[in-house]
Structure formats: C-alpha cells, structure tokens
Scaffold this motif. Sequence first.
Motif, PDB file in Angstrom:
ATOM      1  N   MET A 153      29.656  45.753  41.449  1.00 24.11           N
ATOM      2  CA  MET A 153      31.050  45.659  41.010  1.00 24.11           C
ATOM      3  C   MET A 153      31.560  44.224  41.006  1.00 24.11           C
ATOM      4  O   MET A 153      32.777  44.001  41.127  1.00 24.11           O
ATOM      5  CB  MET A 153      31.974  46.526  41.879  1.00 24.11           C
ATOM      6  N   GLU A 154      30.673  43.247  40.875  1.00 24.64           N
ATOM      7  CA  GLU A 154      31.087  41.851  40.780  1.00 24.64           C
ATOM      8  C   GLU A 154      31.284  41.494  39.298  1.00 24.64           C
ATOM      9  O   GLU A 154      30.326  41.503  38.529  1.00 24.64           O
ATOM     10  CB  GLU A 154      30.030  40.926  41.391  1.00 24.64           C
ATOM     11  N   PRO A 155      32.519  41.200  38.873  1.00 22.13           N
ATOM     12  CA  PRO A 155      32.719  40.798  37.480  1.00 22.13           C
ATOM     13  C   PRO A 155      32.049  39.454  37.199  1.00 22.13           C
ATOM     14  O   PRO A 155      32.180  38.502  37.967  1.00 22.13           O
ATOM     15  CB  PRO A 155      34.253  40.682  37.358  1.00 22.13           C
ATOM     16  N   TYR A 188      36.381  30.105  39.918  1.00 24.04           N
ATOM     17  CA  TYR A 188      36.565  31.537  40.166  1.00 24.04           C
ATOM     18  C   TYR A 188      36.539  31.814  41.664  1.00 24.04           C
ATOM     19  O   TYR A 188      36.004  31.031  42.444  1.00 24.04           O
ATOM     20  CB  TYR A 188      35.483  32.355  39.457  1.00 24.04           C
ATOM     21  N   PRO A 189      37.126  32.962  42.078  1.00 20.43           N
ATOM     22  CA  PRO A 189      37.119  33.317  43.504  1.00 20.43           C
ATOM     23  C   PRO A 189      35.885  34.140  43.856  1.00 20.43           C
ATOM     24  O   PRO A 189      35.356  34.895  43.033  1.00 20.43           O
ATOM     25  CB  PRO A 189      38.390  34.155  43.656  1.00 20.43           C
ATOM     26  N   ILE A 190      35.453  34.018  45.098  1.00 20.41           N
ATOM     27  CA  ILE A 190      34.372  34.842  45.616  1.00 20.41           C
ATOM     28  C   ILE A 190      34.792  35.356  46.978  1.00 20.41           C
ATOM     29  O   ILE A 190      35.449  34.640  47.741  1.00 20.41           O
ATOM     30  CB  ILE A 190      33.053  34.026  45.681  1.00 20.41           C
ATOM     31  N   GLU A 191      34.457  36.604  47.279  1.00 26.06           N
ATOM     32  CA  GLU A 191      34.823  37.213  48.562  1.00 26.06           C
ATOM     33  C   GLU A 191      33.621  37.067  49.488  1.00 26.06           C
ATOM     34  O   GLU A 191      32.615  37.759  49.352  1.00 26.06           O
ATOM     35  CB  GLU A 191      35.193  38.680  48.349  1.00 26.06           C
ATOM     36  N   ARG A 192      33.721  36.144  50.440  1.00 23.99           N
ATOM     37  CA  ARG A 192      32.573  35.750  51.243  1.00 23.99           C
ATOM     38  C   ARG A 192      32.153  36.795  52.277  1.00 23.99           C
ATOM     39  O   ARG A 192      30.991  36.828  52.666  1.00 23.99           O
ATOM     40  CB  ARG A 192      32.870  34.429  51.952  1.00 23.99           C
ATOM     41  N   ALA A 193      33.053  37.635  52.729  1.00 25.06           N
ATOM     42  CA  ALA A 193      32.671  38.643  53.717  1.00 25.06           C
ATOM     43  C   ALA A 193      31.789  39.721  53.112  1.00 25.06           C
ATOM     44  O   ALA A 193      31.080  40.421  53.821  1.00 25.06           O
ATOM     45  CB  ALA A 193      33.921  39.273  54.334  1.00 25.06           C
ATOM     46  N   ASP A 194      31.841  39.853  51.796  1.00 23.19           N
ATOM     47  CA  ASP A 194      31.083  40.870  51.076  1.00 23.19           C
ATOM     48  C   ASP A 194      31.436  42.276  51.537  1.00 23.19           C
ATOM     49  O   ASP A 194      30.592  43.163  51.604  1.00 23.19           O
ATOM     50  CB  ASP A 194      29.577  40.633  51.199  1.00 23.19           C
ATOM     51  N   LEU A 195      32.684  42.460  51.861  1.00 22.13           N
ATOM     52  CA  LEU A 195      33.168  43.768  52.297  1.00 22.13           C
ATOM     53  C   LEU A 195      34.168  44.367  51.310  1.00 22.13           C
ATOM     54  O   LEU A 195      34.646  45.485  51.517  1.00 22.13           O
ATOM     55  CB  LEU A 195      33.825  43.652  53.675  1.00 22.13           C
ATOM     56  N   TYR A 196      34.474  43.631  50.247  1.00 21.65           N
ATOM     57  CA  TYR A 196      35.511  44.060  49.307  1.00 21.65           C
ATOM     58  C   TYR A 196      35.042  43.870  47.872  1.00 21.65           C
ATOM     59  O   TYR A 196      34.351  42.903  47.550  1.00 21.65           O
ATOM     60  CB  TYR A 196      36.808  43.251  49.506  1.00 21.65           C
ATOM     61  N   ARG A 226      46.219  35.489  41.240  1.00 23.93           N
ATOM     62  CA  ARG A 226      46.335  36.647  42.140  1.00 23.93           C
ATOM     63  C   ARG A 226      44.955  37.283  42.278  1.00 23.93           C
ATOM     64  O   ARG A 226      44.311  37.638  41.276  1.00 23.93           O
ATOM     65  CB  ARG A 226      47.343  37.662  41.619  1.00 23.93           C
ATOM     66  N   VAL A 227      44.500  37.434  43.505  1.00 23.20           N
ATOM     67  CA  VAL A 227      43.223  38.066  43.801  1.00 23.20           C
ATOM     68  C   VAL A 227      43.494  39.447  44.387  1.00 23.20           C
ATOM     69  O   VAL A 227      44.258  39.586  45.340  1.00 23.20           O
ATOM     70  CB  VAL A 227      42.393  37.218  44.781  1.00 23.20           C
ATOM     71  N   THR A 228      42.889  40.469  43.784  1.00 19.58           N
ATOM     72  CA  THR A 228      43.056  41.849  44.220  1.00 19.58           C
ATOM     73  C   THR A 228      41.731  42.359  44.775  1.00 19.58           C
ATOM     74  O   THR A 228      40.686  42.165  44.152  1.00 19.58           O
ATOM     75  CB  THR A 228      43.521  42.735  43.048  1.00 19.58           C
ATOM     76  N   CYS A 229      41.777  42.997  45.937  1.00 21.88           N
ATOM     77  CA  CYS A 229      40.555  43.433  46.625  1.00 21.88           C
ATOM     78  C   CYS A 229      40.697  44.875  47.085  1.00 21.88           C
ATOM     79  O   CYS A 229      41.783  45.316  47.457  1.00 21.88           O
ATOM     80  CB  CYS A 229      40.271  42.555  47.834  1.00 21.88           C
ATOM     81  N   ARG A 230      39.584  45.574  47.068  1.00 24.41           N
ATOM     82  CA  ARG A 230      39.525  46.916  47.652  1.00 24.41           C
ATOM     83  C   ARG A 230      38.270  47.021  48.501  1.00 24.41           C
ATOM     84  O   ARG A 230      37.199  46.572  48.096  1.00 24.41           O
ATOM     85  CB  ARG A 230      39.506  47.986  46.564  1.00 24.41           C
ATOM     86  N   LYS A 231      38.405  47.622  49.646  1.00 24.71           N
ATOM     87  CA  LYS A 231      37.279  47.778  50.563  1.00 24.71           C
ATOM     88  C   LYS A 231      36.128  48.486  49.852  1.00 24.71           C
ATOM     89  O   LYS A 231      36.326  49.519  49.194  1.00 24.71           O
ATOM     90  CB  LYS A 231      37.713  48.595  51.776  1.00 24.71           C
ATOM     91  N   ARG A 232      34.929  47.908  49.943  1.00 23.96           N
ATOM     92  CA  ARG A 232      33.755  48.546  49.345  1.00 23.96           C
ATOM     93  C   ARG A 232      33.531  49.900  50.010  1.00 23.96           C
ATOM     94  O   ARG A 232      33.542  50.020  51.229  1.00 23.96           O
ATOM     95  CB  ARG A 232      32.518  47.679  49.545  1.00 23.96           C
ATOM     96  N   THR A 233      33.305  50.917  49.201  1.00 23.56           N
ATOM     97  CA  THR A 233      33.071  52.243  49.745  1.00 23.56           C
ATOM     98  C   THR A 233      32.199  53.029  48.781  1.00 23.56           C
ATOM     99  O   THR A 233      32.285  52.856  47.573  1.00 23.56           O
ATOM    100  CB  THR A 233      34.400  52.992  49.986  1.00 23.56           C
ATOM    101  N   GLY A 254      41.370  42.196  59.292  1.00 25.12           N
ATOM    102  CA  GLY A 254      40.620  43.087  58.427  1.00 25.12           C
ATOM    103  C   GLY A 254      40.841  42.801  56.957  1.00 25.12           C
ATOM    104  O   GLY A 254      40.719  43.698  56.117  1.00 25.12           O
ATOM    105  N   ARG A 255      41.175  41.574  56.615  1.00 25.28           N
ATOM    106  CA  ARG A 255      41.437  41.208  55.230  1.00 25.28           C
ATOM    107  C   ARG A 255      40.246  40.475  54.626  1.00 25.28           C
ATOM    108  O   ARG A 255      39.368  39.984  55.332  1.00 25.28           O
ATOM    109  CB  ARG A 255      42.678  40.309  55.152  1.00 25.28           C
ATOM    110  N   PRO A 256      40.208  40.370  53.303  1.00 27.93           N
ATOM    111  CA  PRO A 256      39.103  39.671  52.650  1.00 27.93           C
ATOM    112  C   PRO A 256      39.102  38.177  52.971  1.00 27.93           C
ATOM    113  O   PRO A 256      40.124  37.600  53.337  1.00 27.93           O
ATOM    114  CB  PRO A 256      39.389  39.901  51.159  1.00 27.93           C
ATOM    115  N   ARG A 257      37.943  37.551  52.815  1.00 25.63           N
ATOM    116  CA  ARG A 257      37.795  36.105  52.968  1.00 25.63           C
ATOM    117  C   ARG A 257      37.508  35.517  51.592  1.00 25.63           C
ATOM    118  O   ARG A 257      36.395  35.616  51.085  1.00 25.63           O
ATOM    119  CB  ARG A 257      36.664  35.782  53.940  1.00 25.63           C
ATOM    120  N   ILE A 258      38.526  34.937  50.985  1.00 26.37           N
ATOM    121  CA  ILE A 258      38.448  34.443  49.617  1.00 26.37           C
ATOM    122  C   ILE A 258      38.179  32.945  49.616  1.00 26.37           C
ATOM    123  O   ILE A 258      38.835  32.170  50.319  1.00 26.37           O
ATOM    124  CB  ILE A 258      39.753  34.742  48.841  1.00 26.37           C
ATOM    125  N   GLU A 259      37.213  32.547  48.792  1.00 18.80           N
ATOM    126  CA  GLU A 259      36.915  31.133  48.578  1.00 18.80           C
ATOM    127  C   GLU A 259      36.807  30.908  47.071  1.00 18.80           C
ATOM    128  O   GLU A 259      36.246  31.737  46.354  1.00 18.80           O
ATOM    129  CB  GLU A 259      35.595  30.763  49.252  1.00 18.80           C
TER     130      GLU A 259
END
Length: 888
Positions: A641-643, A817-825, A845-852, A869-874
């Motif tokens: 699900m990585e665009p 572009y942004p990347i979510e480093r925790a790889d949890l979202y 605006r960065v929108t994240c949803r917990k991977r499930t 418990g929030r995403p880590r955006i870089e």
Amino acid sequence: MTTKSAMEWNLGGEGWELKGFWPWVPLKGTSMEIGNELMGVTDWMSATVPGGVHHDLYRAGLLANPYQDLNSLQAEWVENRWWVYRKKFRAPSHASGTMQLICRGLDYEAMVYWNGALLGEHKGMYEAAAFDVTDHYRAEEEVELLVVFKQAPDEMGQIGRTSETFTQKSRFNYKWDFSTRLVNVGIWDDIVLAAKGAYSLGELSVTTDVQDESGQGLIRVESSVERNGRAAGESEAAADSPAVIVKLYAPDGALSQTKRIVPDDAGRARCTIAVEAPLLWYPSGYGDQPLYRVELTLADDAREYDSRSLRTGIRKLEYMQNEGSPADALPYTFVVNGRKVYVKGANLTPLDHMYGNVTDERYSWMARLAKEGNLNLLRIWGGGIIEKSALYDLCDEHGILIWQEFIQSSSGIDNEPSKRPEFLPLLARNAVAALKDRRNHVSLTVWSGGNELMSAPNVPSTFADENLAMLRELVRLHDPGRLFLPTSASGPVQYITEERGVSHDVHGHWKYMGNPDHYRIYGQADHLFHSEFGVDGLSGVKSIRKFIGEAHRKPVPMKDSLVWRHHGEWWDTFDRDTTLFGKMTMLSLFADCSQWIQAEGLRYILDANRRRKFNNSGSIIWQLNEPWPNVTCTNLVDYYMEPKMAYYWVREAFRGRRASLDYARLDCSAIEAMSLPVYVATDGESAECLVCAEVLDSAGAVLHGQAFQGCTSPDKTLLLGSLSFQAPETADGLFYVRLTLTVNGEEAEQSGTPYIFSTRPAPIYAPALSIAGGKLAAEALGEWVTDSMDSATTDDAVHARDYAVKNTGDRVLLHVYPIERADLYWTQASDAYFTLFPGEERIVRVTCRKRTGELFAESSTSAADDAQGRPRIEFVYFNAAAAANTYP
C-alpha cells in the motif's frame, strides 16, 4: 450494502479447524488393505474463515513466507492436496420451519457435510452454494460441519489457450506477469446459517433514474417473494397474505416515503418511488454522492417474515458515441445526470493472492487511495475475481464508477472465448449470480465479457461469438439499463497503433517506449478510448527490503537474478534507466530513477489522451495495485500500500482543473528554438483560465516567462498557445518548465510538478544524479487529528497532520515525498514527489492509518512509533540516499 433479516447466523470467525490430505483420502478415511486410519499430511490446525489455506499453513509454521524471495516455489504443493475445514457449533434456536446453509465463497470444488451427512457438492467461486438443512436440523444440537475441498483444478495462467478454459476460477493465481503461481484454496467469503419463515424475500433489484421533463428521481424496486412452507402454528390466512412494505430514507436518515405492495400471482412485488427534488449521485469530481436507504419488510398483520436494507444513489445513466466517432463504434462516453464524464480510471487486480483474507480495512484504504488519486472509475479485470461486496459499497460511497468484467481472459496462444460444453453453463450461472447481486450498486456502470478476448490476432471478439452473445442476453435479462461491452479492448483493433482511423477501444502499450518514440506514439494516436495501458517502475526500497533478501538488494537486469525475475520478470527497467541516467550501483537510486520514468511516461499518455476529450473518452491505467510484492511492476501502489511516484503524478494529471504541456522529446540542443503547446482542461465547467509558464534552471532562476489566457468549456481541452523560447545553456544541462494555473481568479490546486528537459548527450538525465546544494527542512504544524472518510473507517483509525516543507539550500530538490519510518502505518499525502526550488515552501497534509490485515508482513525497520502511538514521518527527495550515503 445489502443487509438481511436478523434470523441469519454468520458461521465465520472463531472455531474453524483445517487439515490437509492426499487426494480422495477424506472420503475413504482408512486403508483398504490394513484398516489403519489415514492421518493426513497435516494435523488439525486453526483456520480463518473467510480466508485461505496458505495463510493458515503459514500461521501454523508449516509454510515459509511465500512472498519472500523464491519461497512460493516451495508452496505449490498446497494446490495439489485435499483440504478439510471443520467447525463444531451448537445449533441456534429458531422459530421458523426452513433452515438453509449458504456458502458464498467455496473455492473451488467442494463437498459439504452436516453431522456426517453429505448435503451436496459445488463447483465455482461466484455462485453461492445453498443447502436445505431443515431435515437435519435440531435446535441446540451439537453440529459438526465439514467442507471438503478437492485439489484446485489445473487451469491456465496468463499463457495458454482461452478456448480450453473450463472453470470459473480466478486465473491470475496460476501465474500472471504481476503475480506468481499460488493457487488459492479455501472458504473465501461468508458462510451463513439462515432461518426462513413461511415466506422470504428472494432476488432483489433496485435501480434509479431521473425523469427528463420533471427532474423527479425514480427508484424502482422489484423483489421476488418465495414460499418456504408454513411454520408450526401458522394459520392459512396468515400464510396467504404477506405484503412487502418499502420504506425510503433520505440521505440524512429521515423517513421519506412508505409503500405497501401486494405481490402478483407470480410472486413478484414491484413499485416505483418518485422523489421530488432528489439529491443526485455523481461520480467523484462531478458532484456529491448522497445515498438513500431502501428498506423492505415482508409481513402480514401478525408477523414479520423477512427484511432487507440497502443504500442507493439516484442518478440517470446514459451512453453516447464519442465526438467524431465512426458510425460503427460502440458508445464509450458515459453520461451521468446529463453530464458527460471523462473517465479517469485504473484497472484493479485482486488485492492479494489470498483474496479470502482481504479485510474491509484494506478495501477501505485502497478505495481511499483511488478517490484521493482523482480516479473516477475502476475496471475490475476479468483475470481476477468478482470482488467482495465491501468494495462495491465503498465505490458507491466515494463516487467511483465500476467497470465489471465476467471471469474470462486472454491466454496468449489463443484468446478465443471458450465454448466447451461444461464451461458455458458454468459461466452462465456465475454471470447470473454476479448480475443479480452487483446490479444494485449505483457505482456499477458497465459490464464486459472479459479481458482481451480475440477471435484472431489483434482482432477483438464481438457479439457474433456464441459465448459473448450469451452474456449479452443475460445482461439484457437481468440488468437491462447498463451497457455491455463484448470485451476490453473492444476494437476493431486490439492494440494501439500509429495507423489512423482504425482505433476505437484499444490496449497498450505497457512500457515506456523510449525517447522520443514514446511521445510520437501517444502524441499522434487517435483512439476513442484507452481501456488498458501502463508504464513499469520499481517499488520503493522500503517495500523491497520486506520480501527480497539482503544478498539480492542491488540493481541488476532480470537475466542476472532469479529472485528479481520471480518478482517481476516482464517489467525489467534496468536497460531503460541506465540509458537515461547512466550506471547505478545503489538500489535506492535505481528505484528513484525507475519511478521517475514510470511517472513521466504515464503523465504524458494521460495528458495526450485528455487533449482530445471527448473525441477520446478516457484512460484506464494498468494498474492501480498488485496482489503480490514485485520488485518492479506497472502498478501505481505497491503490495504494501505504498503509493509510488506514478500515483502522485497520475493524481495531478487527473485533476479536474489541469494545465499541461505538449512536447516531442525530453532532450534538445542548447539554444534550440522551442515551441511547446500549452493546454488547459476544466472538467464539467466553463471557466476563465490563466496559465503562467516559467522556464527555470536548477538554481531556481527564471530564464523565461510567458502567460496564456482563455475560457474553457466543460467538454473540451483548450489549446491556449505555445510556449516559445530558446533552450537555455545551463550549468548542469537541465532546465525545467513549470505551469501555474489560475481559474476564475483563484490559483487552482495544481502542484506545478515541472517538466524536466536536458541539453546533454546520453545519458540525458545523468546530471540529475549529481545535483547538490538543496537542503530539505520539514516542520510539523500542530498535532495529529482524526480524519474519517467512509463507513468502514472508525473515528480514531485515521490520523492526519500538516507539515511545512521547505528548500533552504541553493539548488533544486527533486521529487520530495514523505515516508513513514516506523512502518506501522499506511500513508497518503496531499502532495508528494513535487519539486522545490531554492527558498520555496509547501504545506503538505499527511494522512495515515494503522496497518492491519496484511499477510506475511514483516517490517523493513525496527523503529517503533512515538510515545503517543503516532506515525513517524520523514520527508526525503530524489537521490537523497546517495547524498547522505545512507544505503549501501
């Protein structure tokens, strides 16, 4: 979404077990020779229903991650065994006289037993197996339910003979260019126990329309009423006089109308509800998607027998030929509520090889990516599956039109629709089941006989084919208001061609065709509709590290790596990218370059097609997603699900308000005279438009500027003029053309991602690898906030946050572009892969949803999310890894 009455019990979820056997062993049980129990190839293990055998084996430790490296080759034994699902449960109490066991997702050939008694056999994925268990049923009794699956049929993958197809099993499982061979077996959809009274509601049809003269909305409801036998204590009078009560609820939930319908002698209940001043449903980008709720209750004065509820939108759906269309062409322009809709679509593959394990949350996020990507149509492809109802519900909510294909596809050696005597009745039954269920979705717009069916090479099949003629008649009988196309592409030639006057609906190509050939081929094409095409590009390193072992993480052509070949053989971009960028030794750089050319190639095709709107009625990209992780593929969103970069450049090309540039190649000579046409499109509206064009260098200096003005129409892309200048001599040989669009005095939501040209000899984009001096700074603005978008999303599931992203250096930053480093979202941004010149800033605006619900998922990083418990955006940018020397 259709809901049933309360007297239905879903048997999925907990309590299922699974065991594997050699073929036929479950029917024998013991050895004929020595009488011993035949114990099977596995012990009983916990099972997931809905689900599939492969993931249960993985959870039990009996199967290595089949998505890793070459592991799927060691999993092919699974399809050749028999598998037994078992559930023990206490039969619920009930007050009706008829009990049914309904299995909606038996994949593929199964025998079903109730306490040892064979209820029956079933073959086929898409037609529910319904068994009357009334004579076996004892309330409160312990029941052992067994579902025995035979080995998967030996069907064809992508290469074979379509004329020899004999199943209705999803074929991509057998190996396709974007997947491996992992043939799903199991219960892939719901299995329920239903209690029916003397009467019940049968098949249901809800269609909508809008009267031309009055503007009234019309909701036509038709349902069969089925007689099941009188329940104990039920009087003759009560049994003979049920009526159907239809209630209509407005989008705000208020009860709008109630009608009482007495079924006719054939047991059909019909009514038409007129809605004054209706709130109309539009495709995304053309208006809102209000949904009315229709509730049916079957009852007499004494009791309620059954009920159903669904949501629908009121809209008028029409089809017309394209502007300038040949007289014999099919109608490829869709018209909703009198407005022509330019199709901005993508092909959808199944979300996973293990499609029974796909959760509502994964469907929800994919639908969100589609809508936020400015897509207004998904083509559900004939080599995949007829998707679960959750996806169609989401498309109704989000205004995403559905092109639904029946389960047929090309096979390469021959592509002629099968007419085998065992196949045509099976196809008909599965088609009728799909028609009766999916027709109630307002998003459903067109049916198609299948993918790339051809009566001869490069000649799509027509309604003259017996197979397709049968399907057309079934559509006419069960869903007469919708268009049926014989196949995609529907011809009269299959593939895009430079020959003019012969292309209606075409496919191809699926590669970047080279510089300058790519621009000649697509810039001069005259097809009416482009229902499949693509450009390939690598997945990001973050994803590749999850399924490719460390020893294989280096840039190579497919011929040099079995592992890479296994994850995307057809989509080798190594030679293409080294030709344009030069030698690359870092995987991160290779991924950056490959994604750039994929995005560039797709953007040009989309702009070229849209310039001819509505002579060309739309584009459907191959493909939005992939069902298994590929190193490289034609997808916009990878398996995790990585665009990709292409997703964001496609989103920009599909904006409702869009300024674009035409050009014939990516390179030129310094001081060469340039004349590049500038276009503007505004979907569904006439508007005064101003386009400011700038030519810049890598330091951000404006070398030339020009402004263009014009008034657009809703149905045309307007040529404003040509940007004329001499190609500049710059320090690094690169220059950039950026367009800024203003509509009716307000700047449009267009990111201004520039067109990048080179005056250097091959490799023309090599200077981009050595740009240095840009400095990226990103600052979070405020705290995370919740962001809910659809009915499958809980209020606190999705988080959003704004960032100020700035270039504080003295050289350009490419593709930020942004990347979510925790790889949890899962992550999606309002803007990504954009260019920042020195001193420029952008709010993202960065929108994240917990991977499930991800299968076989292994994080590519050991980092955890923050204390809240929030995403880590870089934020990162093109070739940033090389600049920082962060990847080997």
